[in-house]
Write an enzyme that holds these catalytic residues in place. Structure first.
Site, PDB file in Angstrom:
ATOM      1  N   GLU A  42      -1.818 101.075 -26.781  1.00 48.04           N
ATOM      2  CA  GLU A  42      -3.060 100.521 -26.378  1.00 48.04           C
ATOM      3  C   GLU A  42      -2.719  98.939 -26.191  1.00 48.04           C
ATOM      4  OE1 GLU A  42      -5.464 102.287 -24.858  1.00 48.04           O
ATOM      5  OE2 GLU A  42      -5.546 103.598 -26.861  1.00 48.04           O
ATOM      6  N   HIS A  43      -3.233  98.394 -25.188  1.00 48.00           N
ATOM      7  CA  HIS A  43      -3.223  96.965 -25.006  1.00 48.00           C
ATOM      8  C   HIS A  43      -1.879  96.652 -24.718  1.00 48.00           C
ATOM      9  CE1 HIS A  43      -7.270  95.854 -25.181  1.00 48.00           C
ATOM     10  NE2 HIS A  43      -7.665  96.700 -26.120  1.00 48.00           N
ATOM     11  N   THR A  44      -1.025  97.669 -24.216  1.00 51.80           N
ATOM     12  CA  THR A  44       0.259  97.220 -23.972  1.00 51.80           C
ATOM     13  C   THR A  44       0.646  97.063 -22.516  1.00 51.80           C
ATOM     14  OG1 THR A  44       0.593  99.671 -24.395  1.00 51.80           O
ATOM     15  CG2 THR A  44       1.509  98.285 -25.947  1.00 51.80           C
TER      16      THR A  44
ATOM     17  N   SER B 131     -23.725 108.856  -4.375  1.00 53.65           N
ATOM     18  CA  SER B 131     -23.349 109.878  -5.594  1.00 53.65           C
ATOM     19  C   SER B 131     -24.566 110.495  -6.061  1.00 53.65           C
ATOM     20  CB  SER B 131     -22.720 109.055  -6.886  1.00 53.65           C
ATOM     21  OG  SER B 131     -23.725 108.451  -7.377  1.00 53.65           O
TER      22      SER B 131
ATOM     23  N   ALA C 144     -17.391 105.799 -21.894  1.00 51.35           N
ATOM     24  CA  ALA C 144     -17.002 106.499 -23.200  1.00 51.35           C
ATOM     25  C   ALA C 144     -15.590 106.178 -23.386  1.00 51.35           C
ATOM     26  CB  ALA C 144     -17.164 107.726 -23.044  1.00 51.35           C
TER      27      ALA C 144
ATOM     28  N   SER D 198     -12.169 106.228 -18.911  1.00 51.34           N
ATOM     29  CA  SER D 198     -11.598 105.822 -17.638  1.00 51.34           C
ATOM     30  C   SER D 198     -12.260 106.647 -16.412  1.00 51.34           C
ATOM     31  CB  SER D 198     -10.290 106.174 -17.289  1.00 51.34           C
ATOM     32  OG  SER D 198      -9.702 105.119 -18.026  1.00 51.34           O
TER      33      SER D 198
ATOM     34  N   SER E 266     -13.970 105.048 -14.258  1.00 55.14           N
ATOM     35  CA  SER E 266     -14.033 104.094 -13.143  1.00 55.14           C
ATOM     36  C   SER E 266     -12.573 104.616 -12.508  1.00 55.14           C
ATOM     37  CB  SER E 266     -14.042 102.771 -13.543  1.00 55.14           C
ATOM     38  OG  SER E 266     -13.237 102.453 -14.532  1.00 55.14           O
TER      39      SER E 266
ATOM     40  N   ASP F  97      -4.759 103.517 -16.557  1.00 51.88           N
ATOM     41  CA  ASP F  97      -5.726 104.402 -16.351  1.00 51.88           C
ATOM     42  C   ASP F  97      -5.166 104.958 -14.975  1.00 51.88           C
ATOM     43  OD1 ASP F  97      -6.659 103.330 -18.795  1.00 51.88           O
ATOM     44  OD2 ASP F  97      -8.272 102.286 -17.482  1.00 51.88           O
TER      45      ASP F  97
HETATM   46  C1  GLA Z   1      -8.571  99.761 -20.812  1.00 49.72           C
HETATM   47  C2  GLA Z   1      -7.661  99.279 -19.421  1.00 49.72           C
HETATM   48  C3  GLA Z   1      -6.410  99.633 -19.589  1.00 49.72           C
HETATM   49  C4  GLA Z   1      -5.740  99.281 -20.984  1.00 49.72           C
HETATM   50  C5  GLA Z   1      -6.683  99.708 -21.928  1.00 49.72           C
HETATM   51  C6  GLA Z   1      -6.002  99.350 -23.587  1.00 49.72           C
HETATM   52  O1  GLA Z   1      -8.750 101.198 -20.895  1.00 49.72           O
HETATM   53  O2  GLA Z   1      -8.356  99.703 -18.383  1.00 49.72           O
HETATM   54  O3  GLA Z   1      -5.548  99.185 -18.096  1.00 49.72           O
HETATM   55  O4  GLA Z   1      -5.474  97.964 -20.918  1.00 49.72           O
HETATM   56  O5  GLA Z   1      -7.865  99.370 -21.899  1.00 49.72           O
HETATM   57  O6  GLA Z   1      -4.938 100.208 -23.632  1.00 49.72           O
END
Ligand code: GLA
Length: 387
Positions: free
Chosen positions: A35-37, A69, A128, A131, A133, A177
């Site tokens: 996460e956040h990598t 939509s 939630a 993803s 989006s 994502d």
């Molecule tokens: C969101 C962003 C991803 C990622 C995560 C954290 O989901 O869309 O690109 O940075 O946060 O891991």
């Protein structure tokens, strides 16, 4: 699935008076770990889930793009040539329009391709942290790639989804994502090196181990185009600059002592999260391959603690969900996605699921939190043409 396909087709016909040329769909994702990598050029291990977004699409004889939509009213309509002028102004329609715009930025000639009608429906919950989006972007990307005969690769389409998100919507997110949504496979996680963009599928073997993944949606809304997400990203970039490297991927656990001397406390903790999280992804991949999913619980827990204490992107609802799941039989649990709300996941034996669900309801009520939405997800296939 057949419901959302039917609904999208029906609405397409109501709006256009035609049947669509085809139906394409793409899934949401949960991130198992890493996460956040992604925006630090590091490692991630997400998987595609069995919640999908479908797009009914058909070419037009003019050069207009129209988007509608089942979850919004009205039809957004504009010439393809005018996409650049509406960036960030179209609410949810920014996602499909951003992909058309991004294709134009990446080789498609928007002055030459035909116009298109796009009608979208989805079972990926919005807000939630799953993803929703990226699911829209990827369904639209594979649809337009085929209808406009562009022949782009999946990694190229992932980049275009990210470009849409970064420069059309205005959220400074990474490539995780879209990669999960485009490259996912049943019962597998997508192990992505965000520096080289090399991908390996890693078997999860959940069913064989009697395990499932539970999503615990706290229903605390989050948005990555404002506030904390961008600040964390900026903090990582400042840390890398002070350490004299192009990204935090260039440093490892052995460099943390030196980093502590050079960085202020907050920046150091942001950096420590990213560096240790990269290592946890590698350890998780190795554990899955050598010993299966029962062996990764501690790594998930350590990831959550690092996100909570060092990166500070958790919220009390996410912490409570994680603690409650662990106290009631989960073998590992962590927040998933960008944080500041959204969902946590728990890796749990099938026979612990109902106990965890009941305990979550009780614990959230006791704390005066909104009742969480809890459901299991199955690692599923990535974006594809449905018909
Ligand atoms: C969101 C962003 C991803 C990622 C995560 C954290 O989901 O869309 O690109 O940075 O946060 O891991």
């Amino acid at each position: 699935m057949s419901d959302i396909r039917d609904d999208a087709t029906e609405l397409f016909t109501a709006i256009t008076g035609r049947t669509p040329d085809g139906l394409w769909s793409a899934p949401g994702r949960v991130n198992l770990i890493g996460e956040h990598t992604d925006y630090n050029q590091g490692f991630v291990l997400p998987f595609a889930i069995d919640r999908r977004t479908v797009v009914a699409a058909g070419l037009r004889e003019d050069a207009v793009i129209r988007v509608a939509s089942t979850f919004s009213t009205g039809v957004v309509e504009l010439p393809l040539a005018e996409l650049d002028g509406v960036r960030g102004q179209m609410d949810w329609a920014d996602y499909p329009l951003g992909v058309a715009w991004g294709l134009g930025r990446s080789g498609a000639d928007l002055a030459a391709v035909p116009g298109v009608d796009l009608v979208i429906d989805s079972t990926v919950p919005v807000g939630a942290g799953l993803s929703s989006s990226a699911a829209i972007e990827c369904a639209v990307a594979v649809a337009l790639d085929e209808l406009w005969r562009l022949g782009m690769s999946r990694p190229a389409l992932a980049r275009i989804g990210q470009l849409a998100e970064n420069e059309f919507v205005g959220a400074p997110t990474g490539i995780m994502d879209q990669s999960a949504s485009l490259l996912g496979r049943p019962d597998a996680a997508v192990f992505l090196d965000c520096r080289s963009l090399e991908v390996e599928l890693v078997d999860l073997g959940l069913a064989a181990a009697g395990l499932t993944v539970l999503v615990m949606d706290t229903r605390v809304a989050h948005a990555h185009s404002t506030g904390g997400y961008g600040e964390r990203r900026a903090s990582c970039e400042r840390g890398a600059a002070t350490l004299g490297v192009s990204s935090l991927r260039e440093i490892g656990i052995q460099d943390l002592d030196r980093a502590r001397e050079l960085l202020d406390d907050v920046t150091f903790r942001r950096v420590r999260h990213v560096v240790t999280e990269n290592q946890r992804v590698l350890d998780t991949v190795r554990a899955l391959r050598e010993n299966g999913p029962l062996a990764i619980g501690d790594l998930l827990d350590a990831s959550h603690r690092s996100l909570r204490d060092d990166f500070e992107v958790s919220v009390p609802e996410l912490d409570l969900a994680v603690e409650t799941a662990l106290e009631n039989g989960a073998i590992g649990a962590r927040m998933t996605g960008g944080g500041f709300g959204g969902s946590a996941i728990a890796l749990a034996p099938l026979d612990a699921v109902s106990r965890i669900q009941v305990a979550l309801d009780g614990a959230f009520a006791e704390h005066g939190f909104t009742n969480p939405e809890v459901f299991t997800v199955t690692p599923s296939t990535g974006a594809e043409r449905d018909s």
